[in-house]
Design an enzyme around this catalytic site. Structure first.
Site, PDB file in Angstrom:
ATOM      1  N   ARG A 288       0.893  -1.279   0.069  1.00 36.22           N
ATOM      2  CA  ARG A 288      -0.177   0.079  -0.002  1.00 36.22           C
ATOM      3  C   ARG A 288       0.842   1.370  -0.169  1.00 36.22           C
ATOM      4  NH1 ARG A 288      -1.806   1.780   5.950  1.00 36.22           N
ATOM      5  NH2 ARG A 288      -0.292   0.731   7.260  1.00 36.22           N
TER       6      ARG A 288
ATOM      7  N   GLU B 279     -18.159   5.048  -1.189  1.00 36.14           N
ATOM      8  CA  GLU B 279     -17.465   4.175  -2.052  1.00 36.14           C
ATOM      9  C   GLU B 279     -18.273   3.974  -3.244  1.00 36.14           C
ATOM     10  OE1 GLU B 279     -15.969   3.446   1.659  1.00 36.14           O
ATOM     11  OE2 GLU B 279     -17.936   3.133   0.952  1.00 36.14           O
TER      12      GLU B 279
ATOM     13  N   PHE C  59     -14.012  -2.584   0.553  1.00 36.12           N
ATOM     14  CA  PHE C  59     -15.183  -1.512   0.086  1.00 36.12           C
ATOM     15  C   PHE C  59     -15.339  -1.312  -1.523  1.00 36.12           C
ATOM     16  CE2 PHE C  59     -13.879   0.561   4.195  1.00 36.12           C
ATOM     17  CZ  PHE C  59     -14.775  -0.378   4.906  1.00 36.12           C
TER      18      PHE C  59
ATOM     19  N   HIS D   8      -5.329  -3.073   1.917  1.00 33.04           N
ATOM     20  CA  HIS D   8      -5.834  -3.842   3.037  1.00 33.04           C
ATOM     21  C   HIS D   8      -6.554  -5.010   2.568  1.00 33.04           C
ATOM     22  CE1 HIS D   8      -4.759  -0.079   4.716  1.00 33.04           C
ATOM     23  NE2 HIS D   8      -4.826  -0.453   5.697  1.00 33.04           N
TER      24      HIS D   8
ATOM     25  N   ASP E   9      -8.097  -5.963  12.310  1.00 32.27           N
ATOM     26  CA  ASP E   9      -9.439  -5.352  11.954  1.00 32.27           C
ATOM     27  C   ASP E   9     -10.446  -6.436  11.813  1.00 32.27           C
ATOM     28  OD1 ASP E   9      -8.203  -2.883  11.781  1.00 32.27           O
ATOM     29  OD2 ASP E   9      -8.239  -2.603   9.777  1.00 32.27           O
TER      30      ASP E   9
ATOM     31  N   ARG F 183      -1.742  -4.551   3.640  1.00 31.91           N
ATOM     32  CA  ARG F 183      -1.319  -3.639   4.531  1.00 31.91           C
ATOM     33  C   ARG F 183       0.055  -3.894   5.521  1.00 31.91           C
ATOM     34  NH1 ARG F 183      -4.652  -3.683  10.504  1.00 31.91           N
ATOM     35  NH2 ARG F 183      -3.541  -2.116  11.640  1.00 31.91           N
TER      36      ARG F 183
END
Length: 313
Positions: free
Chosen positions: A10, A58, A83, A109, A117, A167
């Site tokens: 990322r 989104e 998303f 991610h 998460d 990530r």
């Protein structure tokens, strides 16, 4: 690989956008209130007039990106994979894929390595969803070098483009003078005769480490890095399968619809051989440290080596 440099892809995405922005002024970057996490904040700082934040919306993000693309500009739409591929699937399919617009989706991610998460954010289905959209290119880079090359390739390629970034900091394995990124072309990283390991993304380094463990036991594994899942390098996969006679696919993604399924499609048509798919086995993830989760789900070097060992013997 403890002494190897590690960079999250990322971060590579953000850095590559800045580099690209200095060379070209005909593209914009969009985000959905996650610029710090997706690393597009780097681009925002350098080129604020070419950055748009759609907020936590989104579907709207993808619609705006599609609209911008109709003006002749390239649009990079950035948000978490959950998303981008999940919440905004309809907009990606109908507003970007159907009219074949120049929207490049930077999905960060992805996979269970999102860690704490938890299952709601650990997108293990995005490759499956994106590869079903006609005309969509799907790329999952293995490290910093490959991620930067993928961003450049996305800009240069006509039509919708999905890039999957992680990530977790990934080992840099392609930092060598002879490395060349070719869209749609896999790379043989290790020659072998007993079994072919086809890996993508973060799992490429796991596959290489697993091959070393297997070599100590007398199992000679060929390792192929497939950064482009669609279009798949079927010629390379089939050639390796003919040589070794068995194939193991490794991905930080569901075993349903991802790299493993793409490889099986190719082999079923041209070279039927036994295939074992290593990945997320039709379950949701869970919250926990990324490295612990990779080990639990059999996606670290030991887990991959164990799966290959069982398959071969």
């Amino acid at each position: 690989m403890s002494d190897v440099k590690r960079i999250a892809t990322r971060a590579s995405y953000g850095a590559a956008l800045v580099e690209l922005g200095k060379e070209h002024d005909d593209f914009v970057v969009l985000d959905a209130d996650l610029a710090a996490a997706t690393q597009t904040a780097m681009f925002k700082k350098e080129f604020p007039e070419r950055f748009y934040d759609a907020g936590i919306a989104e579907g709207n993000l993808m619609g705006i990106a599609a609209g911008i693309a109709t003006t002749g500009h390239v649009a990079f739409a950035s948000t978490f994979a959950m998303f981008a591929a999940g919440r905004a699937y309809e907009q990606v399919r109908n507003s970007i894929g159907y009219p074949h617009l120049n929207v490049k989706i930077g999905a960060t991610h992805a996979g269970i390595s999102v860690g704490e998460d938890g299952a709601t954010h650990q997108c293990n289905e995005d490759i499956a969803l994106m590869r079903t959209i006609p005309g969509m290119t799907v790329v999952c880079p293995s490290d910093d070098v490959e991620a930067r090359a993928a961003v450049k390739a996305a800009y240069e390629t006509d039509g919708p483009f999905y890039m999957r970034f992680g990530r977790l900091a990934a080992p840099v394995i392609n930092d060598r003078p002879d490395y060349e990124f070719q869209l749609g072309k896999g790379i043989v990283l290790r020659e072998g005769a007993d079994v072919t390991i086809v890996a993508t993304g973060l799992m490429v380094s796991s596959a290489l480490d697993a091959a070393e463990l297997l070599a100590a036991e007398g199992i000679d594994a060929e390792v192929i890095n497939i950064h482009t899942i669609k279009p798949l390098d079927e010629e390379l996969v089939v050639a390796s399968a003919r040589k070794t006679g068995r194939v193991v696919t490794v991905e930080e993604h569901s075993v349903i619809g991802g790299l493993g399924s793409a490889v099986c499609d190719a082999l079923c048509a041209a070279c039927p051989v036994p295939v074992k798919k290593v990945g997320i086995q039709d379950v949701f993830g869970e919250s926990g440290p990324a490295l612990d989760l990779l080990a639990k789900y059999g996606l670290d070097a030991a887990g991959v080596a164990g799966a290959v060992r069982e398959f071969v013997r």
